[in-house]
Write a protein that holds these residues in place. Sequence first.
Motif, PDB file in Angstrom:
ATOM      1  N   ASP A  25      45.188  63.396  24.688  1.00  0.00           N
ATOM      2  CA  ASP A  25      45.883  64.603  25.140  1.00  0.00           C
ATOM      3  C   ASP A  25      46.148  64.609  26.636  1.00  0.00           C
ATOM      4  OD1 ASP A  25      46.008  65.617  22.591  1.00  0.00           O
ATOM      5  OD2 ASP A  25      44.185  66.835  22.785  1.00  0.00           O
ATOM      6  N   THR A  26      45.257  64.011  27.404  1.00  0.00           N
ATOM      7  CA  THR A  26      45.392  64.059  28.864  1.00  0.00           C
ATOM      8  C   THR A  26      46.067  62.821  29.431  1.00  0.00           C
ATOM      9  OG1 THR A  26      43.169  63.108  29.117  1.00  0.00           O
ATOM     10  CG2 THR A  26      43.343  65.528  29.065  1.00  0.00           C
ATOM     11  N   ALA A  27      46.640  61.992  28.570  1.00  0.00           N
ATOM     12  CA  ALA A  27      47.240  60.737  29.034  1.00  0.00           C
ATOM     13  C   ALA A  27      48.464  61.017  29.908  1.00  0.00           C
ATOM     14  CB  ALA A  27      47.645  59.873  27.855  1.00  0.00           C
ATOM     15  N   PRO A  28      48.596  60.331  31.051  1.00  0.00           N
ATOM     16  CA  PRO A  28      49.806  60.471  31.873  1.00  0.00           C
ATOM     17  C   PRO A  28      51.001  59.842  31.167  1.00  0.00           C
ATOM     18  CG  PRO A  28      48.397  58.739  32.736  1.00  0.00           C
ATOM     19  CD  PRO A  28      47.616  59.398  31.638  1.00  0.00           C
ATOM     20  N   ALA A  29      52.196  60.330  31.489  1.00  0.00           N
ATOM     21  CA  ALA A  29      53.405  59.857  30.799  1.00  0.00           C
ATOM     22  C   ALA A  29      53.785  58.443  31.191  1.00  0.00           C
ATOM     23  CB  ALA A  29      54.571  60.814  31.075  1.00  0.00           C
ATOM     24  N   ASP A  30      53.640  58.109  32.469  1.00  0.00           N
ATOM     25  CA  ASP A  30      54.146  56.807  32.941  1.00  0.00           C
ATOM     26  C   ASP A  30      53.261  56.279  34.071  1.00  0.00           C
ATOM     27  OD1 ASP A  30      55.697  54.583  33.255  1.00  0.00           O
ATOM     28  OD2 ASP A  30      57.470  55.625  34.001  1.00  0.00           O
ATOM     29  N   PRO A  31      51.997  55.940  33.769  1.00  0.00           N
ATOM     30  CA  PRO A  31      51.088  55.474  34.821  1.00  0.00           C
ATOM     31  C   PRO A  31      51.403  54.051  35.260  1.00  0.00           C
ATOM     32  CG  PRO A  31      50.040  55.318  32.681  1.00  0.00           C
ATOM     33  CD  PRO A  31      51.373  55.968  32.452  1.00  0.00           C
ATOM     34  N   ASP A  32      50.887  53.671  36.419  1.00  0.00           N
ATOM     35  CA  ASP A  32      51.113  52.324  36.936  1.00  0.00           C
ATOM     36  C   ASP A  32      50.287  51.277  36.196  1.00  0.00           C
ATOM     37  OD1 ASP A  32      52.910  53.212  38.854  1.00  0.00           O
ATOM     38  OD2 ASP A  32      51.324  53.588  40.322  1.00  0.00           O
ATOM     39  N   CYS A  33      49.112  51.678  35.703  1.00  0.00           N
ATOM     40  CA  CYS A  33      48.233  50.730  35.024  1.00  0.00           C
ATOM     41  C   CYS A  33      47.565  51.460  33.867  1.00  0.00           C
ATOM     42  CB  CYS A  33      47.196  50.181  35.993  1.00  0.00           C
ATOM     43  SG  CYS A  33      46.205  48.834  35.305  1.00  0.00           S
ATOM     44  N   ALA A  34      47.672  50.909  32.663  1.00  0.00           N
ATOM     45  CA  ALA A  34      47.232  51.664  31.497  1.00  0.00           C
ATOM     46  C   ALA A  34      46.813  50.761  30.349  1.00  0.00           C
ATOM     47  CB  ALA A  34      48.356  52.591  31.033  1.00  0.00           C
ATOM     48  N   LEU A  35      46.014  51.345  29.449  1.00  0.00           N
ATOM     49  CA  LEU A  35      45.672  50.757  28.164  1.00  0.00           C
ATOM     50  C   LEU A  35      46.323  51.588  27.081  1.00  0.00           C
ATOM     51  CD1 LEU A  35      41.857  50.335  28.831  1.00  0.00           C
ATOM     52  CD2 LEU A  35      43.411  48.426  28.404  1.00  0.00           C
ATOM     53  N   THR A  36      46.855  50.941  26.054  1.00  0.00           N
ATOM     54  CA  THR A  36      47.451  51.659  24.932  1.00  0.00           C
ATOM     55  C   THR A  36      46.934  51.083  23.624  1.00  0.00           C
ATOM     56  OG1 THR A  36      49.376  50.171  24.831  1.00  0.00           O
ATOM     57  CG2 THR A  36      49.585  52.127  26.206  1.00  0.00           C
ATOM     58  N   ASP A  37      46.529  51.964  22.722  1.00  0.00           N
ATOM     59  CA  ASP A  37      46.188  51.517  21.375  1.00  0.00           C
ATOM     60  C   ASP A  37      47.480  51.200  20.641  1.00  0.00           C
ATOM     61  OD1 ASP A  37      44.859  51.067  18.914  1.00  0.00           O
ATOM     62  OD2 ASP A  37      45.230  53.155  18.330  1.00  0.00           O
ATOM     63  N   LEU A  38      47.534  50.060  19.966  1.00  0.00           N
ATOM     64  CA  LEU A  38      48.738  49.642  19.248  1.00  0.00           C
ATOM     65  C   LEU A  38      48.462  49.515  17.746  1.00  0.00           C
ATOM     66  CD1 LEU A  38      50.101  46.937  21.745  1.00  0.00           C
ATOM     67  CD2 LEU A  38      50.669  49.374  21.611  1.00  0.00           C
ATOM     68  N   SER A  39      47.611  50.406  17.242  1.00  0.00           N
ATOM     69  CA  SER A  39      47.273  50.345  15.816  1.00  0.00           C
ATOM     70  C   SER A  39      48.407  50.788  14.909  1.00  0.00           C
ATOM     71  CB  SER A  39      46.023  51.190  15.542  1.00  0.00           C
ATOM     72  OG  SER A  39      44.899  50.678  16.229  1.00  0.00           O
ATOM     73  N   HIS A  40      49.516  51.276  15.494  1.00  0.00           N
ATOM     74  CA  HIS A  40      50.698  51.549  14.670  1.00  0.00           C
ATOM     75  C   HIS A  40      51.391  50.250  14.265  1.00  0.00           C
ATOM     76  CE1 HIS A  40      52.255  51.022  18.709  1.00  0.00           C
ATOM     77  NE2 HIS A  40      53.474  50.881  18.228  1.00  0.00           N
ATOM     78  N   LEU A  41      50.960  49.134  14.856  1.00  0.00           N
ATOM     79  CA  LEU A  41      51.475  47.821  14.486  1.00  0.00           C
ATOM     80  C   LEU A  41      50.552  47.194  13.453  1.00  0.00           C
ATOM     81  CD1 LEU A  41      52.392  46.439  18.027  1.00  0.00           C
ATOM     82  CD2 LEU A  41      53.889  47.609  16.397  1.00  0.00           C
ATOM     83  N   GLY A  42      51.129  46.481  12.498  1.00  0.00           N
ATOM     84  CA  GLY A  42      50.362  45.799  11.475  1.00  0.00           C
ATOM     85  C   GLY A  42      50.553  44.296  11.562  1.00  0.00           C
TER      86      GLY A  42
END
Length: 344
Positions: A25-42
């Motif tokens: 919920d508190t994730a910034p929209a466009d940060p300079d450095c970030a981690l993203t979960d990609l579990s929507h990929l199979g």
Amino acid sequence: MNQDWQAFLTARGGAVGDDGAARFDTAPADPDCALTDLSHLGLIAVGGPEATDFLQGQVSNDVREVSDTHTQLSSHCSPKGRMLANFRLLRRGESLFLLLPRSQMEGLLKRLRMFMLRRNASVDDASDALVCCGVIGTCADEVLTTRFGRLPQGDNEMVRAGDAALIRVAGPVPRYLFIGPAADARALWAEATAAGAGEANPDLWSLHDIRAGIPTVVPETADAFVPQMANMQLIDGVSFHKGCYTGQEVVARMQYLGKLKRRMYIAEVDTDTAPKPGDVLSAPGSKSEQGPGRIVDARASAPGHWELLVVAEVAAAEGDGLQLGDDGPLLSLRAPAYGFGDAA
């Protein structure tokens, strides 16, 4: 989603969405450095002694070029040469893996199994056996170097550490795709956040794909584009020397005998109505029964501001302008950073 991975992200405040990926919920929209979960990929695993030969007859790129250090983009087409799915293809040990949206998994699994016949190969859903996450920016470079020994340098290059893999993904900002066991993913995530990486949402990864000019076929755009319309030949997603595969005649004819009338552009637009993949665009004077263009993907980079990939008629894109819907705002178009090469 892998259950251990889900428990880890949930404990950190992530909420799993309908697509299977965790959001914060508190994730910034466009940060300079970030981690993203990609579990929507199979992940689809193709194994067995004839796995390479089998896939060679099914996908648009040359599977023989996939190695322990090189991944590639590719697609599976209909007999009419239109992409039913596209994906990243990588090798882990004796098996080949196709990474693509989970929403595309069922259809591609069914089609690949339909073509198996008497092949000594297997096609399986491996989505929950491994974890996928993304690292965007440079603040975690030291963490990644420590875990993998070095960073992959060229686009699509892969380095390995045990059962985990790290792939360099194209784009104006350095980013890396991690695929590996949940325990390795948890350790990497914790170390990267300690190094300053923010926990971001998967839309950020898609936004960087848009900026890099990398298309993703989803159910709304399946069977809509010949690979060249989505610039796949410009991002090393098509081989024109590999030989036959489903739809190859149409793809080759477009390359050598036809004139490409549609191609993919990066676009921006201001609107309060979310543009969606598959939405048809309009343009003054266009007489195409298919419409002058369609949205490939769209993500918000600021409130009311959207960045998009669109496949559009060249004439319409170079004419009086493309707009959302019949009377929506005009799009601002530009070529992707890799240019159009000989596509014009």
